[in-house]
Motif scaffolding. Structure first.
Motif, PDB file in Angstrom:
ATOM      1  N   LEU A 128       0.913   9.276  -5.507  1.00 36.29           N
ATOM      2  CA  LEU A 128       0.786  10.532  -4.775  1.00 36.29           C
ATOM      3  C   LEU A 128       0.924  11.789  -5.652  1.00 36.29           C
ATOM      4  N   PRO A 129       1.893  11.882  -6.554  1.00 38.16           N
ATOM      5  CA  PRO A 129       1.983  13.104  -7.374  1.00 38.16           C
ATOM      6  C   PRO A 129       0.732  13.371  -8.208  1.00 38.16           C
ATOM      7  N   GLN A 130       0.037  12.322  -8.596  1.00 40.16           N
ATOM      8  CA  GLN A 130      -1.181  12.495  -9.387  1.00 40.16           C
ATOM      9  C   GLN A 130      -2.354  12.934  -8.520  1.00 40.16           C
ATOM     10  N   LEU A 131      -2.277  12.698  -7.218  1.00 42.56           N
ATOM     11  CA  LEU A 131      -3.374  13.030  -6.314  1.00 42.56           C
ATOM     12  C   LEU A 131      -3.330  14.466  -5.821  1.00 42.56           C
ATOM     13  N   LYS A 132      -2.177  15.119  -5.961  1.00 40.45           N
ATOM     14  CA  LYS A 132      -2.051  16.483  -5.464  1.00 40.45           C
ATOM     15  C   LYS A 132      -2.880  17.432  -6.315  1.00 40.45           C
ATOM     16  N   TRP A 162       0.840  -1.206   0.000  1.00 43.74           N
ATOM     17  CA  TRP A 162       0.000   0.000   0.000  1.00 43.74           C
ATOM     18  C   TRP A 162       0.870   1.250   0.000  1.00 43.74           C
ATOM     19  N   LYS A 163       1.887   1.271   0.839  1.00 42.85           N
ATOM     20  CA  LYS A 163       2.771   2.433   0.912  1.00 42.85           C
ATOM     21  C   LYS A 163       3.485   2.658  -0.418  1.00 42.85           C
ATOM     22  N   GLU A 214       2.460   1.740  -3.406  1.00 44.93           N
ATOM     23  CA  GLU A 214       1.469   2.230  -4.376  1.00 44.93           C
ATOM     24  C   GLU A 214       1.128   3.689  -4.105  1.00 44.93           C
ATOM     25  N   LEU A 215       1.030   4.043  -2.837  1.00 47.90           N
ATOM     26  CA  LEU A 215       0.735   5.435  -2.482  1.00 47.90           C
ATOM     27  C   LEU A 215       1.846   6.367  -2.945  1.00 47.90           C
ATOM     28  N   GLU A 216       3.093   5.962  -2.755  1.00 46.09           N
ATOM     29  CA  GLU A 216       4.216   6.773  -3.218  1.00 46.09           C
ATOM     30  C   GLU A 216       4.185   6.940  -4.736  1.00 46.09           C
ATOM     31  N   ARG A 217       3.763   5.886  -5.448  1.00 43.38           N
ATOM     32  CA  ARG A 217       3.710   5.941  -6.905  1.00 43.38           C
ATOM     33  C   ARG A 217       2.598   6.870  -7.402  1.00 43.38           C
TER      34      ARG A 217
END
Length: 117
Positions: free
Chosen positions: A53-57, A45-46, A48-51
């Motif tokens: 994250l830039p798209q979620l900002k 999960w971590k 995937e989140l790091e991968r």
């Protein structure tokens, strides 16, 4: 903004039919029978989140046409100008007084020199 929504979708479609929602019964068949279980570990999960994250900002760009921001800016500039003006006026008045005194001294010395000559 709401007008844009109404124009695009029409007024009838933008309103919810609350009576239909009241009359709608919640069936137990619409619920899943099994509880879904995830096989993903915390480390995955971590990662995937790091991968992702830039798209979620979300970046909000300021609109240059936003008049409220311009009005606030104008008020702050106006206050700054008034403060600077009051400080500058006092300094200029002192300078004026010193120049006037110096000119008076020069005029009196010229008169003394004229009488002596």
């Amino acid at each position: 903004m709401a007008d844009d929504f109404d124009d695009e979708f029409g007024e009838e479609e933008s309103l919810l039919d609350l009576n239909a929602l009241k009359n709608q019964k919640h069936d137990s068949t619409s619920k899943p029978e099994n509880i879904m279980v995830s096989n993903t570990t915390a480390a995955e999960w971590k990662l995937e989140l790091e991968r992702v994250l830039p798209q979620l900002k979300v970046t909000i760009r300021t609109d240059n046409k936003d008049w409220r921001q311009h009005v606030e800016q104008m008020h702050s500039h106006s206050e700054g100008i008034e403060k600077s003006l009051s400080e500058t006026k006092t300094l200029l008045n002192r300078l004026h007084e010193e120049i006037t005194k110096t000119l008076d001294k020069i005029a009196t010395r010229e008169k003394v020199l004229e009488w002596a000559a």
